[in-house]
Design a protein around this motif. Structure first.
Motif, PDB file in Angstrom:
ATOM      1  N   ARG A   1       0.844  -1.202   0.000  1.00 34.59           N
ATOM      2  CA  ARG A   1       0.000   0.000   0.000  1.00 34.59           C
ATOM      3  C   ARG A   1       0.884   1.258   0.000  1.00 34.59           C
ATOM      4  NH1 ARG A   1      -2.874  -1.028  -1.657  1.00 34.59           N
ATOM      5  NH2 ARG A   1      -4.416  -2.153  -0.484  1.00 34.59           N
ATOM      6  N   ASN A   2       0.657   2.141  -0.948  1.00 32.91           N
ATOM      7  CA  ASN A   2       1.390   3.410  -1.071  1.00 32.91           C
ATOM      8  C   ASN A   2       2.898   3.219  -1.215  1.00 32.91           C
ATOM      9  OD1 ASN A   2      -0.786   5.212  -0.965  1.00 32.91           O
ATOM     10  ND2 ASN A   2      -0.940   4.915   1.256  1.00 32.91           N
TER      11      ASN A   2
ATOM     12  N   HIS B   1       4.758   3.569  -3.646  1.00 34.65           N
ATOM     13  CA  HIS B   1       5.388   4.603  -4.473  1.00 34.65           C
ATOM     14  C   HIS B   1       5.764   5.837  -3.657  1.00 34.65           C
ATOM     15  CE1 HIS B   1       1.091   5.130  -4.264  1.00 34.65           C
ATOM     16  NE2 HIS B   1       1.216   6.398  -4.610  1.00 34.65           N
TER      17      HIS B   1
ATOM     18  N   ILE C   1      -3.331  -4.774  -4.840  1.00 32.61           N
ATOM     19  CA  ILE C   1      -3.023  -3.526  -5.559  1.00 32.61           C
ATOM     20  C   ILE C   1      -4.315  -2.735  -5.797  1.00 32.61           C
ATOM     21  CG2 ILE C   1      -2.009  -2.551  -7.671  1.00 32.61           C
ATOM     22  CD1 ILE C   1       0.001  -4.146  -6.026  1.00 32.61           C
TER      23      ILE C   1
ATOM     24  N   GLU D   1       0.984   2.154  -7.385  1.00 35.80           N
ATOM     25  CA  GLU D   1       1.557   0.983  -6.690  1.00 35.80           C
ATOM     26  C   GLU D   1       1.991  -0.045  -7.727  1.00 35.80           C
ATOM     27  OE1 GLU D   1      -1.449   1.290  -2.813  1.00 35.80           O
ATOM     28  OE2 GLU D   1      -1.855  -0.162  -4.378  1.00 35.80           O
TER      29      GLU D   1
END
Ligand SMILES: Cc1cc2nc3c(=O)[nH]c(=O)nc-3n(C[C@H](O)[C@H](O)[C@H](O)COP(=O)(O)O)c2cc1C
Length: 386
Positions: free
Chosen positions: A317-318, A320, A348, A353
């Motif tokens: 999760r998150n 990136h 996803i 992501e």
């Protein structure tokens, strides 16, 4: 609480570098008002910033910075707390690496230190700074496209035929537009069972799902089923019962992946490893699910070598936006690559992501992003192509 946030980001393509002095001047006033110090480095493409000050002020300013469209791909590298400030002079200072050599920038930042303990490079914050100045991590700066670059277009041909009593969750290779496996989830969940009764019920649920799903699962697609790891230990003849169920479902063991969750504590590693050997001997593949979220972690791979590992929402999760999550996933991918273990990223939800994980080398995915209404698969297409 004295807080430090460090991030890096990428200057937006349409923003001229000439905006920087004005931006720094304004930011400096705001930082001073919040008793925040901002040390900003710019290398012509990327920013790196250390923000230090009272938690409330740092969070407020960081929130504004994340929303600022003059840059993108903001990745938080460090969030830490300390008893005293490194930099006592509130405001903002910009170091443009295009006009300074790395040694002089490092020394200039050290000179800004006001801590009564001499600032040294043992400090994590300054280690991050040195890594950025020396461009040592650049190969891991994945430039993730904006989320609205993609549309996710449902493909009715890509969805499995429905089967009563099971829900299918596809595993997809989005760029290859290929469904690589189908996960079959039994519709019934055990209620109030424990001990051997729970594991017996679990085996029945898995073999039942296999039976119902087998008829809908094309021959060239793997069927993925989750099982409690201790079912393989506590239910006598669990492996042979699985093999018979595979046979009655009209499938072959090579078509089956059994996923065990790493978060279920594997309390009897030797007995579990023995069951895994039997699974492999029968031709069934093993996946370790929720990898990295549970108690065993990477060391489990030294005991049991699965064919796949599945990492889940807990770590993706998150991803990136988070340097620590990226570092953990890089470590998992490196380890799995050395052991030739295929990695699936599940849970996803956001295009970013998926894009980050693709850039890191993952090709197999699961999650709401790729599963439209009615379990049809949705493939990514660039907006212009739609
Ligand atoms: C790379 C970069 C670094 C920034 N650093 C700061 C900073 O340290 N302090 C600050 O107040 N604003 C900083 N800004 C500007 C903020 O994003 C924001 O525009 C500013 O805080 C004004 O807030 P507002 O846009 O909500 O009015 C930075 C912007 C960028 C692109």
């Amino acid at each position: 609480m004295l807080t430090t946030i460090i991030y890096r980001s990428h200057l937006a393509d349409e923003v001229p570098v000439s905006v920087l002095p004005g931006m720094v001047e304004k930011a400096s006033l705001l930082n001073a008002r919040h008793q925040v110090t901002g040390i900003l480095l710019f290398n012509g493409t990327h920013f790196f910033q250390i923000l230090e000050g009272p938690e409330e002020g740092v969070l407020d300013i960081y929130g504004r910075i994340c929303a600022d469209r003059r840059h993108h791909n903001v990745v938080e590298l460090m969030r830490d707390y300390s008893p005293s400030r490194r930099f006592g002079n509130h405001g903002m200072e910009l170091f443009d690496l295009r006009h300074h050599d790395s040694g002089s920038v490092l020394q200039a930042v050290l000179d800004r230190g006001t801590s009564k303990y001499r600032l040294t490079y043992d400090d994590r914050g300054l280690q991050f700074l040195r890594t950025f100045v020396e461009a040592r991590e650049k190969e891991n700066y994945f430039e993730v496209l904006p989320a609205d670059y993609w549309d996710f277009v449902p493909d009715d041909n890509g969805s499995p035929a429905p089967a009563a009593g099971v829900t299918f969750r596809p595993v997809v290779d989005p760029l290859g537009r290929e469904v690589t496996a189908l996960e079959a989830l039994p519709d019934d969940a055990p209620a109030g069972l424990s001990g051997v009764a729970l594991y017996e019920h679990n085996l029945d649920a898995v073999t039942g799902a296999m039976n119902r799903a087998g008829r809908s699962c094309p021959d060239d697609i793997m069927l993925y089923l989750s099982i409690l790891p201790m079912t393989l230990v506590y239910v006598p003849e669990a492996v042979s019962r699985l093999v018979s169920a595979i046979d009655s479902a009209g499938m072959v063991p090579q078509q089956i992946i059994l996923g065990v969750s790493e978060t279920e504590i594997i309390s009897q590693l030797e007995a579990f490893s023995q069951a895994v050997r039997q699974l492999k001997q029968a031709g069934i593949s093993l996946s370790i699910d929720n990898f990295g979220d549970g108690s065993a972690g990477l060391s489990l791979l030294a005991h049991v070598q699965p064919d796949r590992v599945r990492i889940g929402a807990g770590i993706v999760r998150n991803i990136h936006r988070s340097g620590p999550r990226q570092a953990v996933v890089h470590a998992v991918l490196r380890c799995c690559s050395a052991l030739e273990i295929n990695v699936i990223a599940a849970g996803i939800e956001q295009p970013e992501e998926w894009m980050w994980l693709e850039a890191a080398g993952v090709t197999d995915f699961q999650g709401a992003l790729f599963t439209a209404e009615g379990a049809a698969v949705a493939w990514p297409e660039t907006r212009e192509a739609v």
